[in-house]
Motif scaffolding. Sequence first.
Motif, PDB file in Angstrom:
ATOM      1  N   PHE A 114       0.863  -1.184   0.000  1.00 17.36           N
ATOM      2  CA  PHE A 114       0.000   0.000   0.000  1.00 17.36           C
ATOM      3  C   PHE A 114       0.895   1.227   0.000  1.00 17.36           C
ATOM      4  CE2 PHE A 114      -2.798  -3.166   2.042  1.00 17.36           C
ATOM      5  CZ  PHE A 114      -3.916  -3.036   1.234  1.00 17.36           C
ATOM      6  N   ALA A 151       3.504   0.505   2.876  1.00 17.92           N
ATOM      7  CA  ALA A 151       3.260  -0.589   3.823  1.00 17.92           C
ATOM      8  C   ALA A 151       3.178  -1.884   3.032  1.00 17.92           C
ATOM      9  CB  ALA A 151       1.966  -0.339   4.578  1.00 17.92           C
ATOM     10  N   ALA A 202       1.881  -5.252   3.004  1.00 16.14           N
ATOM     11  CA  ALA A 202       0.901  -6.056   3.740  1.00 16.14           C
ATOM     12  C   ALA A 202       1.156  -7.546   3.515  1.00 16.14           C
ATOM     13  CB  ALA A 202      -0.510  -5.691   3.313  1.00 16.14           C
ATOM     14  N   PRO A 252      -2.384 -12.984  13.513  1.00 20.01           N
ATOM     15  CA  PRO A 252      -2.629 -11.841  14.389  1.00 20.01           C
ATOM     16  C   PRO A 252      -3.168 -10.656  13.612  1.00 20.01           C
ATOM     17  CG  PRO A 252      -0.281 -12.054  13.952  1.00 20.01           C
ATOM     18  CD  PRO A 252      -0.940 -13.248  13.339  1.00 20.01           C
ATOM     19  N   SER A 253      -3.713  -9.723  14.323  1.00 20.52           N
ATOM     20  CA  SER A 253      -4.292  -8.545  13.709  1.00 20.52           C
ATOM     21  C   SER A 253      -3.209  -7.772  12.939  1.00 20.52           C
ATOM     22  CB  SER A 253      -4.925  -7.730  14.833  1.00 20.52           C
ATOM     23  OG  SER A 253      -4.855  -6.377  14.564  1.00 20.52           O
ATOM     24  N   GLY A 254      -3.543  -7.320  11.738  1.00 14.80           N
ATOM     25  CA  GLY A 254      -2.610  -6.546  10.919  1.00 14.80           C
ATOM     26  C   GLY A 254      -1.670  -7.381  10.060  1.00 14.80           C
ATOM     27  N   CYS A 255      -1.848  -8.718  10.059  1.00 19.11           N
ATOM     28  CA  CYS A 255      -0.890  -9.561   9.327  1.00 19.11           C
ATOM     29  C   CYS A 255      -1.237  -9.674   7.846  1.00 19.11           C
ATOM     30  CB  CYS A 255      -0.786 -10.946   9.958  1.00 19.11           C
ATOM     31  SG  CYS A 255      -2.182 -12.031   9.610  1.00 19.11           S
ATOM     32  N   GLY A 256      -2.372  -9.145   7.439  1.00 24.73           N
ATOM     33  CA  GLY A 256      -2.703  -9.162   6.016  1.00 24.73           C
ATOM     34  C   GLY A 256      -3.808 -10.130   5.629  1.00 24.73           C
ATOM     35  N   LYS A 257      -4.561 -10.628   6.597  1.00 26.59           N
ATOM     36  CA  LYS A 257      -5.646 -11.580   6.298  1.00 26.59           C
ATOM     37  C   LYS A 257      -6.711 -10.947   5.404  1.00 26.59           C
ATOM     38  CE  LYS A 257      -6.733 -12.125  10.679  1.00 26.59           C
ATOM     39  NZ  LYS A 257      -5.757 -11.188  11.285  1.00 26.59           N
ATOM     40  N   SER A 258      -7.157  -9.756   5.816  1.00 22.68           N
ATOM     41  CA  SER A 258      -8.203  -9.092   5.026  1.00 22.68           C
ATOM     42  C   SER A 258      -7.684  -8.719   3.648  1.00 22.68           C
ATOM     43  CB  SER A 258      -8.699  -7.830   5.738  1.00 22.68           C
ATOM     44  OG  SER A 258      -9.350  -8.175   6.933  1.00 22.68           O
ATOM     45  N   THR A 259      -6.418  -8.315   3.587  1.00 27.24           N
ATOM     46  CA  THR A 259      -5.824  -7.984   2.298  1.00 27.24           C
ATOM     47  C   THR A 259      -5.875  -9.197   1.377  1.00 27.24           C
ATOM     48  OG1 THR A 259      -4.366  -6.389   3.376  1.00 27.24           O
ATOM     49  CG2 THR A 259      -3.715  -7.140   1.189  1.00 27.24           C
ATOM     50  N   ARG A 288       2.986  -9.094  10.057  1.00 29.62           N
ATOM     51  CA  ARG A 288       3.265  -8.299   8.867  1.00 29.62           C
ATOM     52  C   ARG A 288       4.764  -8.195   8.575  1.00 29.62           C
ATOM     53  NH1 ARG A 288       3.564  -2.608   8.714  1.00 29.62           N
ATOM     54  NH2 ARG A 288       2.931  -2.574  10.875  1.00 29.62           N
TER      55      ARG A 288
HETATM   56  N1  LIG Z   1      -5.875   0.588   2.269  1.00 25.72           N
HETATM   57  C1  LIG Z   1      -4.754   0.480   2.981  1.00 25.72           C
HETATM   58  N2  LIG Z   1      -3.798   1.458   2.946  1.00 25.72           N
HETATM   59  C2  LIG Z   1      -2.671   1.373   3.658  1.00 25.72           C
HETATM   60  N3  LIG Z   1      -2.352   0.314   4.435  1.00 25.72           N
HETATM   61  C3  LIG Z   1      -3.256  -0.676   4.519  1.00 25.72           C
HETATM   62  C4  LIG Z   1      -4.499  -0.656   3.803  1.00 25.72           C
HETATM   63  N4  LIG Z   1      -5.183  -1.796   4.087  1.00 25.72           N
HETATM   64  C5  LIG Z   1      -4.404  -2.482   4.931  1.00 25.72           C
HETATM   65  N5  LIG Z   1      -3.251  -1.834   5.192  1.00 25.72           N
HETATM   66  C6  LIG Z   1      -2.150  -2.306   6.049  1.00 25.72           C
HETATM   67  O1  LIG Z   1      -1.800  -3.613   5.655  1.00 25.72           O
HETATM   68  C7  LIG Z   1      -1.569  -4.448   6.779  1.00 25.72           C
HETATM   69  C8  LIG Z   1      -2.502  -5.655   6.740  1.00 25.72           C
HETATM   70  O2  LIG Z   1      -3.833  -5.215   6.957  1.00 25.72           O
HETATM   71  P1  LIG Z   1      -5.062  -6.237   6.959  1.00 25.72           P
HETATM   72  O3  LIG Z   1      -5.028  -7.048   5.737  1.00 25.72           O
HETATM   73  O4  LIG Z   1      -6.287  -5.431   7.211  1.00 25.72           O
HETATM   74  O5  LIG Z   1      -4.724  -7.145   8.235  1.00 25.72           O
HETATM   75  P2  LIG Z   1      -5.657  -8.158   9.067  1.00 25.72           P
HETATM   76  O6  LIG Z   1      -6.928  -8.343   8.332  1.00 25.72           O
HETATM   77  O7  LIG Z   1      -4.844  -9.400   9.208  1.00 25.72           O
HETATM   78  O8  LIG Z   1      -5.857  -7.511  10.420  1.00 25.72           O
HETATM   79  C9  LIG Z   1      -1.759  -3.567   8.002  1.00 25.72           C
HETATM   80  O9  LIG Z   1      -0.512  -3.123   8.429  1.00 25.72           O
HETATM   81  C10 LIG Z   1      -2.595  -2.424   7.493  1.00 25.72           C
HETATM   82  O10 LIG Z   1      -2.329  -1.254   8.216  1.00 25.72           O
END
Ligand SMILES: Nc1ncnc2c1ncn2[C@@H]1O[C@H](COP(=O)(O)OP(=O)(O)O)[C@@H](O)[C@H]1O
Length: 265
Positions: A13, A22, A24, A43-50, A214
């Motif tokens: 990102f 960043a 991800a 863990p939270s922030g590891c990129g699961k949602s990404t 991450r």
């Molecule tokens: N749109 C975005 N812009 C900038 N950074 C992002 C964005 N979406 C996610 N991130 C970063 O990417 C990393 C992974 O995020 P995310 O996939 O939401 O993690 P999870 O779902 O595991 O908690 C995090 O550090 C988050 O801050």
Amino acid sequence: MPDIVLEGVRMEFPGQGATGPAIALAEMDLAIHDREFVCLLGPSGCGKSTALNLIAGFLTASDGSVRVGGQEVAGPGPDRGVVFQDANIFPWLSVAKNVAFGPSLSRRRDRNAIRRQVDEMLDRVGLSQFANHLPLELSGGMRQRVGLARVLVNDPPTLLMDEPFGALDAQTRIIMQELLLELWERDRKTVLFVTHDIDEALLLGDRIIVMTARPGRIKSSFDVRLPRPRRYEITSTPEFVALRRRLFEELRHEAARADELEAVH
Ligand SMILES: Nc1ncnc2c1ncn2[C@@H]1O[C@H](COP(=O)(O)OP(=O)(O)O)[C@@H](O)[C@H]1O
Ligand SMILES: [Mg+2]
């Protein structure tokens, strides 16, 4: 043939202001088979949602390949149903109309067929008596049932779920997990279920993929050979307890690192 394939996927990102980009996801490889129920745990922030959003087609990878059903993902599509934590239902439509929304977009269906389909779906998720209620009149668990019904009524071969029960209280969450298992037993769709909850992953999945902190990579993969159909009671069996302990050991280090990363920012 695997249904979902990620090869060398990198997701960066762009940074804001002084912060650099960043990263991800770094070099993520993943193969999920047809009709497999896979939980992505980390863990939270590891990129699961990404990762899930890349497969859903809401995001485009910076590098690497994301394929679903043999096709490179070019955007969202009706072959992938997505369920988020907030049920993303229309607040101005009744429960039945929310569920009818997808089918009514299809030109081939007649209204009676849609009504039957919606009735059956509402029955399957236990909402028949609430067909005419507005979402505001429902509890969080019921709204999540509507969200689930809205997606399942379209019968997508692949289901992508991002911590769908994360905002529910502990008991409602268990009831929803059991409902999901019951629904899945009937259709056995390919499911990618994102969670940071070890018990949830173990109760639901055929396989659990653990991610590192991450930038996210695949750390390990665990087969969950607990018998199906599963219900909550299985969580107190010795097999389940042993798996829980192993998974916690696997995650302990990643969770601590994720925590440190958060503190630095
Ligand atoms: N749109 C975005 N812009 C900038 N950074 C992002 C964005 N979406 C996610 N991130 C970063 O990417 C990393 C992974 O995020 P995310 O996939 O939401 O993690 P999870 O779902 O595991 O908690 C995090 O550090 C988050 O801050
Ligand atoms: Mg997330």
